[in-house]
Write an enzyme that holds these catalytic residues in place. Structure first.
Site, PDB file in Angstrom:
ATOM      1  N   ASP A   3       0.821  -1.219   0.000  1.00 58.04           N
ATOM      2  CA  ASP A   3       0.000   0.000   0.000  1.00 58.04           C
ATOM      3  C   ASP A   3       0.851   1.263   0.000  1.00 58.04           C
ATOM      4  OD1 ASP A   3      -1.967  -1.910   0.291  1.00 58.04           O
ATOM      5  OD2 ASP A   3      -3.124  -0.740   1.718  1.00 58.04           O
ATOM      6  N   SER A  23      -4.262  -8.996   7.588  1.00 55.64           N
ATOM      7  CA  SER A  23      -3.299  -7.909   7.755  1.00 55.64           C
ATOM      8  C   SER A  23      -2.733  -7.954   9.167  1.00 55.64           C
ATOM      9  CB  SER A  23      -3.958  -6.557   7.487  1.00 55.64           C
ATOM     10  OG  SER A  23      -4.907  -6.259   8.486  1.00 55.64           O
TER      11      SER A  23
END
Length: 406
Positions: free
Chosen positions: A19, A182
């Site tokens: 990201d 995550s």
């Protein structure tokens, strides 16, 4: 296409993952500006290795790796622990408490660099965006904030889109296999969410955990640890005096091998969404119980009850991102005043995922064995209790008489 908003230099909170790697390059291309990458070392272990080379190859003009471990433990974790803060009965706020120090250092770098903006990779659904931006608002209200996930120009819908973009731009990607969830790590804990964990009925993989063994695999013999506290802060384990960061690390080692501190909860995010989070917080769980043990001896009843009544509010402030807000600072002053005499040693027993208080002692103890004993009077006249109870019952007798007339 360059965004119309004029930005000259941005400081990006950068982890080196997919990201923030994509965000780094996207900001540079979208705004036509210089991007300074910054990573805060708050105890995420080997995750900081090789980040400078990766950031510079991705397009950053400069890279900062700031070692904040001791400051994090001393000025953020310890004050929170003095308050015994727990969110919704389970969560010891490991991720929540890390965000304000990360954002604080980001602001300091932005000011030193003459940047006009800061950026983060938090999504529009989570808590972190709030925690970062409330800190920015309090410490540097004039800095512009770039939150790509909330911008209309951000067209990525998922991991596949970002990988394609990274390949097109020749962005170095993490070589580790994709995890089906995550993960966020620091000195206090490791948190896991998303992916397979979005099903609240599904039990987490046992090999997912980093800091703790499964309770069934923990040693078959209990272990004892003695933790010393001064003014509410842990200062030594088993007689060894350690710095704030090291004492948390040592507590993680000791408690982790006994499977202590695993939590699985569905929590209420500040934005109104319920989410499932799995946490392992071995060391701070151990230190929490030790702190409570010493407080049992040293805190006045009414002071303890008042402070405890404020724990949910304090925990909300940390969870929602109001660390630098005046209400948290005011409440912290009250909490810290209660901790002046919280000095002593707690002895804790660990076994198969559990931790129990096995003993406590303090030079400031309010416990008087002579008064408490059933074996001797110790200066306490038991007959005094009759009048005390009679006065306490006045309103109840009045209520009984009034309701008897109905």
């Amino acid at each position: 296409m360059v965004a119309q908003e004029k930005i000259k230099k941005v400081v990006l909170a950068y982890s080196g993952g997919l990201d923030t790697s994509v965000i780094l390059r996207w900001i540079k291309d979208e705004f036509g500006c210089e991007v300074v990458a910054y990573c805060a070392d708050v105890g995420q272990a080997e995750e900081t290795e090789g980040l400078e080379e990766k950031a510079l190859k991705t397009g950053a003009s400069k890279f900062y790796l700031s070692n904040l471990r001791e400051e994090f433990a001393r000025d953020f974790v310890f004050p929170m622990m003095r308050a015994n803060a727990v969110y919704e009965g389970y969560y010891l706020l490991g991720t929540s408490i890390a965000r304000p120090i990360i954002a604080k250092k980001q602001v300091e770098i932005a000011i030193a660099e003459g940047a006009d903006a800061v950026a983060h990779g938090a999504t529009g659904k989570g808590n972190d965006q709030v925690r970062y931006e409330l800190t920015f608002a309090r410490l540097a209200p004039d800095l512009k904030i770039i939150a790509p996930w909330r911008r209309p120009e951000w067209t990525f819908t998922g991991r596949a889109d970002m990988i394609a973009y990274a390949n097109q731009k020749k962005i170095p990607l993490p070589v580790t296999a994709e995890k089906p969830y995550s993960m966020d790590r620091n000195l206090v804990h490791v948190s896991y969410e998303g992916g397979i964990l979005e099903d609240p009925w599904r039990e987490p993989y046992n090999d997912m955990f980093r800091l703790t063994v499964a309770a069934e695999d923990a040693p078959n013999q209990p272990e004892y640890a003695e933790i010393e506290y001064a003014h509410g802060n842990p200062i030594a384990i088993n007689g060894e005096h350690l710095s704030p960061a090291r004492i948390i690390e040592r507590a993680n080692e000791i408690a982790g091998r006994h499977g202590i501190g695993r939590v699985d909860m569905v929590e209420n995010r500040y934005v109104g969404i319920k989410s499932r989070g799995v946490y392992e917080t071995p060391g701070v769980t151990l230190l929490f119980h030790g702190h409570r043990a010493v407080e049992q001896l040293t805190l006045d009843r009414e002071v303890m009850h008042l402070r405890d009544s404020l724990i949910p509010r304090y925990a909300e402030m940390v969870y929602y991102g109001y660390w630098f807000a005046p209400e948290r600072e005011a409440l912290q002053a009250l909490v810290d005043d209660t901790q002046k005499n919280v000095n002593g040693i707690a002895r804790l027993k660990m076994f198969k995922g559990g931790v129990w208080i096995a003993g406590r002692k303090s030079p400031n103890s309010l416990y008087d064995q002579k008064i408490a004993s059933f074996e001797e009077a110790g200066g306490y006249n038991q007959a005094d209790a009759e009048g005390f109870i009679r006065l306490a019952g006045v309103r109840l007798r009045a209520l009984a008489r009034a309701t008897a007339k109905d």
